[in-house]
Design an enzyme around this catalytic site. Structure first.
Site, PDB file in Angstrom:
ATOM      1  N   CYS A   1      -1.530  17.216  -7.858  1.00  0.00           N
ATOM      2  CA  CYS A   1      -1.664  17.739  -9.471  1.00  0.00           C
ATOM      3  C   CYS A   1      -0.162  17.697  -9.840  1.00  0.00           C
ATOM      4  CB  CYS A   1      -2.536  18.765  -9.482  1.00  0.00           C
ATOM      5  SG  CYS A   1      -2.669  19.294 -11.254  1.00  0.00           S
TER       6      CYS A   1
ATOM      7  N   SER B   1      -0.948  14.674 -19.084  1.00  0.00           N
ATOM      8  CA  SER B   1      -1.982  15.504 -20.295  1.00  0.00           C
ATOM      9  C   SER B   1      -1.381  16.531 -20.807  1.00  0.00           C
ATOM     10  CB  SER B   1      -3.155  16.055 -19.339  1.00  0.00           C
ATOM     11  OG  SER B   1      -2.672  16.796 -18.236  1.00  0.00           O
TER      12      SER B   1
ATOM     13  N   CYS C   1       0.174  11.921 -14.812  1.00  0.00           N
ATOM     14  CA  CYS C   1      -1.039  12.820 -14.377  1.00  0.00           C
ATOM     15  C   CYS C   1      -1.873  12.357 -13.300  1.00  0.00           C
ATOM     16  CB  CYS C   1      -1.642  12.874 -15.731  1.00  0.00           C
ATOM     17  SG  CYS C   1      -3.383  13.801 -15.679  1.00  0.00           S
TER      18      CYS C   1
ATOM     19  N   HIS D   1       1.033  20.105 -11.699  1.00  0.00           N
ATOM     20  CA  HIS D   1       1.436  21.447 -11.596  1.00  0.00           C
ATOM     21  C   HIS D   1       1.627  22.162 -10.000  1.00  0.00           C
ATOM     22  CE1 HIS D   1      -0.100  20.741 -15.611  1.00  0.00           C
ATOM     23  NE2 HIS D   1       0.306  22.178 -16.029  1.00  0.00           N
TER      24      HIS D   1
HETATM   25  N1  DGL Z   1      -1.826  16.638 -15.316  1.00  0.00           N
HETATM   26  C1  DGL Z   1      -3.154  17.214 -14.638  1.00  0.00           C
HETATM   27  C2  DGL Z   1      -3.039  16.460 -13.269  1.00  0.00           C
HETATM   28  O1  DGL Z   1      -2.284  16.119 -12.743  1.00  0.00           O
HETATM   29  C3  DGL Z   1      -3.146  18.594 -14.558  1.00  0.00           C
HETATM   30  C4  DGL Z   1      -3.501  19.275 -15.683  1.00  0.00           C
HETATM   31  C5  DGL Z   1      -4.626  18.810 -16.437  1.00  0.00           C
HETATM   32  O2  DGL Z   1      -5.908  19.292 -16.187  1.00  0.00           O
HETATM   33  O3  DGL Z   1      -4.403  18.032 -17.449  1.00  0.00           O
HETATM   34  O4  DGL Z   1      -4.257  16.418 -12.740  1.00  0.00           O
END
Ligand code: DGL
Length: 265
Positions: free
Chosen positions: A184, A11, A73, A186
């Site tokens: 996630c 994302s 993601c 992050h």
């Molecule tokens: N990349 C998203 C995930 O791993 C986190 C950031 C978003 O909410 O887009 O779920």
């Protein structure tokens, strides 16, 4: 085929945690990274929206002749993977299976916590994947929506982070989990604070597990890049790339070539 690049999409920039781990164990692979920075975050969006965005991201990567798609993601892996596998013939791998497998392998008391975005947690994707390994495992899912904006602001330690970590995780302490999944992109950047709060708990970094899984799939299909020099990396974003380099340093601990902005995703 083996010289073709690996296509990774996320994302936004968080998927660089996955790229970093893939680079470590697959240094010879060429990689094309697409961060959908114009439409981040995915973590609070509906399935229909995430399926649409993910489909468009893959169509872009396919134009660049990638040999495999890595859905970095967690939210897109949770909500769109089955659909994407149904419509594309290129191999597509998501983070959930790899993280769930590792958690199953390391948990002794069969009590596993899962942290993720609201959409990931609401999708039950990790629960389903874990219970396929062992239906007697008890899972404790927890959405932690403030973690992503904290990391995006470069706030990865200190009193604000430890306060937010405690706010989300205190309730998990009484659950006697012995394993916790960072579900996630992050969250690996908050690993130290999370580990401090959840002492003695094994932390599964889904980015690391994803890299291991990517290598397995490339080996299985006989499409590992055999080159001896380091692979080329290309970065694309769907919005203006100015903030990218600063955040990329936070995720990768190094500078990267300037990303190209695309508008046709
Ligand atoms: N990349 C998203 C995930 O791993 C986190 C950031 C978003 O909410 O887009 O779920």
């Amino acid at each position: 085929m083996s010289n073709k690049p690996i296509g990774i999409f996320d994302s936004g920039l968080g998927g660089l945690t996955v790229l970093k781990e893939i680079e470590k164990i697959l240094p010879h692979e060429n990689i094309i990274y697409l961060g959908d920075t114009a439409r981040v975050p995915y973590g609070n969006k509906s399935k229909a929206t995430i399926v649409k965005f993910s489909t468009e991201n893959i169509l872009f990567l396919l134009q660049r002749k990638v040999k495999i798609i890595v859905v970095a993601c967690n939210t897109a892996s949770s909500l769109a993977l089955d659909y994407l596998r149904g419509i594309f013939s290129v191999p597509i791998i998501g983070v959930i299976e790899a993280g769930a497998r590792k958690a199953f392998q390391v948990s002794c008391n069969k009590r596993i916590a899962i942290l993720g975005t609201r959409s990931t947690i609401a999708s039950f994707s990790y629960e389903r994947a874990i219970k396929e390994w062992d239906a007697t495992i008890t899972v404790y899912p927890k959405a932690c929506p403030l973690f992503v904006p904290l990391v995006e602001e470069g706030i990865t330690r200190g009193p604000i982070v430890s306060g937010v970590v405690r706010m989300y995780l205190n309730e998990l302490k009484s659950k006697r989990v012995d394993t916790l999944i960072l579900g996630c992109t992050h969250y690996p950047l908050l690993k130290k604070e999370i580990a401090r709060c959840m002492r003695g708990v094994f932390i599964v970094d889904s980015a690391q597990e994803m890299a291991v899984h990517t290598k397995e799939i490339l080996q299985e299909r006989g499409i590992l890049n055999q080159a001896s020099k380091n692979g080329k990396k290309e970065f694309y974003v769907t919005d203006e790339p100015s903030g990218f380099s600063k955040l990329a340093r936070l995720f990768l601990h190094r500078d990267i070539v300037k990303p190209k902005a695309i508008t046709n995703v």
